[in-house]
Design a protein around this motif. Sequence first.
Motif, PDB file in Angstrom:
ATOM      1  N   CYS A  34     -19.189  66.735 -96.899  1.00  0.00           N
ATOM      2  CA  CYS A  34     -18.424  67.907 -96.485  1.00  0.00           C
ATOM      3  C   CYS A  34     -17.854  67.642 -95.096  1.00  0.00           C
ATOM      4  O   CYS A  34     -18.274  66.704 -94.427  1.00  0.00           O
ATOM      5  CB  CYS A  34     -19.278  69.172 -96.511  1.00  0.00           C
ATOM      6  N   ALA A  35     -16.909  68.485 -94.700  1.00  0.00           N
ATOM      7  CA  ALA A  35     -16.250  68.290 -93.405  1.00  0.00           C
ATOM      8  C   ALA A  35     -15.481  69.545 -93.040  1.00  0.00           C
ATOM      9  O   ALA A  35     -15.254  70.423 -93.877  1.00  0.00           O
ATOM     10  CB  ALA A  35     -15.293  67.101 -93.475  1.00  0.00           C
ATOM     11  N   SER A  36     -15.060  69.607 -91.791  1.00  0.00           N
ATOM     12  CA  SER A  36     -14.151  70.671 -91.370  1.00  0.00           C
ATOM     13  C   SER A  36     -12.812  70.437 -92.062  1.00  0.00           C
ATOM     14  O   SER A  36     -12.469  69.302 -92.427  1.00  0.00           O
ATOM     15  CB  SER A  36     -14.003  70.670 -89.850  1.00  0.00           C
ATOM     16  N   GLY A  37     -12.069  71.505 -92.245  1.00  0.00           N
ATOM     17  CA  GLY A  37     -10.803  71.423 -92.977  1.00  0.00           C
ATOM     18  C   GLY A  37      -9.813  70.433 -92.420  1.00  0.00           C
ATOM     19  O   GLY A  37      -9.045  69.826 -93.171  1.00  0.00           O
ATOM     20  N   ASP A 131     -15.546  77.324 -89.767  1.00  0.00           N
ATOM     21  CA  ASP A 131     -15.626  76.164 -88.883  1.00  0.00           C
ATOM     22  C   ASP A 131     -14.272  75.892 -88.233  1.00  0.00           C
ATOM     23  O   ASP A 131     -14.012  74.799 -87.755  1.00  0.00           O
ATOM     24  CB  ASP A 131     -16.154  74.932 -89.615  1.00  0.00           C
ATOM     25  N   GLN A 132     -13.416  76.919 -88.206  1.00  0.00           N
ATOM     26  CA  GLN A 132     -12.122  76.774 -87.545  1.00  0.00           C
ATOM     27  C   GLN A 132     -12.357  76.477 -86.067  1.00  0.00           C
ATOM     28  O   GLN A 132     -13.228  77.056 -85.442  1.00  0.00           O
ATOM     29  CB  GLN A 132     -11.300  78.052 -87.692  1.00  0.00           C
ATOM     30  N   GLY A 133     -11.618  75.576 -85.525  1.00  0.00           N
ATOM     31  CA  GLY A 133     -11.720  75.271 -84.104  1.00  0.00           C
ATOM     32  C   GLY A 133     -12.720  74.183 -83.772  1.00  0.00           C
ATOM     33  O   GLY A 133     -12.877  73.815 -82.616  1.00  0.00           O
ATOM     34  N   VAL A 134     -13.431  73.657 -84.778  1.00  0.00           N
ATOM     35  CA  VAL A 134     -14.432  72.605 -84.575  1.00  0.00           C
ATOM     36  C   VAL A 134     -14.168  71.488 -85.577  1.00  0.00           C
ATOM     37  O   VAL A 134     -13.908  71.749 -86.753  1.00  0.00           O
ATOM     38  CB  VAL A 134     -15.871  73.145 -84.771  1.00  0.00           C
ATOM     39  N   THR A 135     -14.242  70.241 -85.124  1.00  0.00           N
ATOM     40  CA  THR A 135     -14.051  69.091 -86.004  1.00  0.00           C
ATOM     41  C   THR A 135     -15.397  68.435 -86.265  1.00  0.00           C
ATOM     42  O   THR A 135     -16.133  68.117 -85.334  1.00  0.00           O
ATOM     43  CB  THR A 135     -13.092  68.070 -85.361  1.00  0.00           C
ATOM     44  N   TRP A 136     -15.719  68.259 -87.553  1.00  0.00           N
ATOM     45  CA  TRP A 136     -16.988  67.628 -87.932  1.00  0.00           C
ATOM     46  C   TRP A 136     -16.859  67.034 -89.331  1.00  0.00           C
ATOM     47  O   TRP A 136     -15.954  67.360 -90.092  1.00  0.00           O
ATOM     48  CB  TRP A 136     -18.132  68.638 -87.876  1.00  0.00           C
TER      49      TRP A 136
END
Length: 183
Positions: A34-37, A131-136
């Motif tokens: 999984c991941a941020s969009g 998780d908007q605003g965060v990259t993962w």
Amino acid sequence: MIPNIVRGSDPAGLVRYLFGKGRRNEHTDQHLVCASGDMFPSFDMDGKPAASYAEIGRRFDRRYRVRERKDDPFPPDMRGKNNPEREHGRKRVWHCSLAIKAGQGILTDQEWEAIIRDYLTRMNIIDGDDDQGVTWLAVRHGLSANGNDHVHIMVQLAADDGWINPYHDRINAQKSCRRMEKT
């Protein structure tokens, strides 16, 4: 659940490791769980990289580059005595492996995704499904050499609204894992 946290400054190098063969060829089924969009365009439907490691690293660093242009290039704990050379972006990549002890089962990717999102929420990195605003991103390798099922979570500490503060992250990681085990 066993968390292990390290930090670094080379997202492309970490992606190369996560999708590579490992130090002793122990990575057997490495894929994105999984991941941020904002990271999905870098991967195909099977969770394999659809872009070069360098390109994935650049995409992963996008929010850091914005912070740097805003003259805010340091994570909160890398200001002052922990970074006397004032090296931009030092230790901006947060990397946590989560493992289940050998013999305690093997989870599905969907189970891992639920655990990862719960964990990141408990660590105050994301806000539930938002998780908007965060990259993962999270990568699964298959079983380790010791036989434990595990994932690796990679987080860019630079976020849209500033920096994620990693203060006491190791202590909070242990507490979060213990609370997750109880629920």
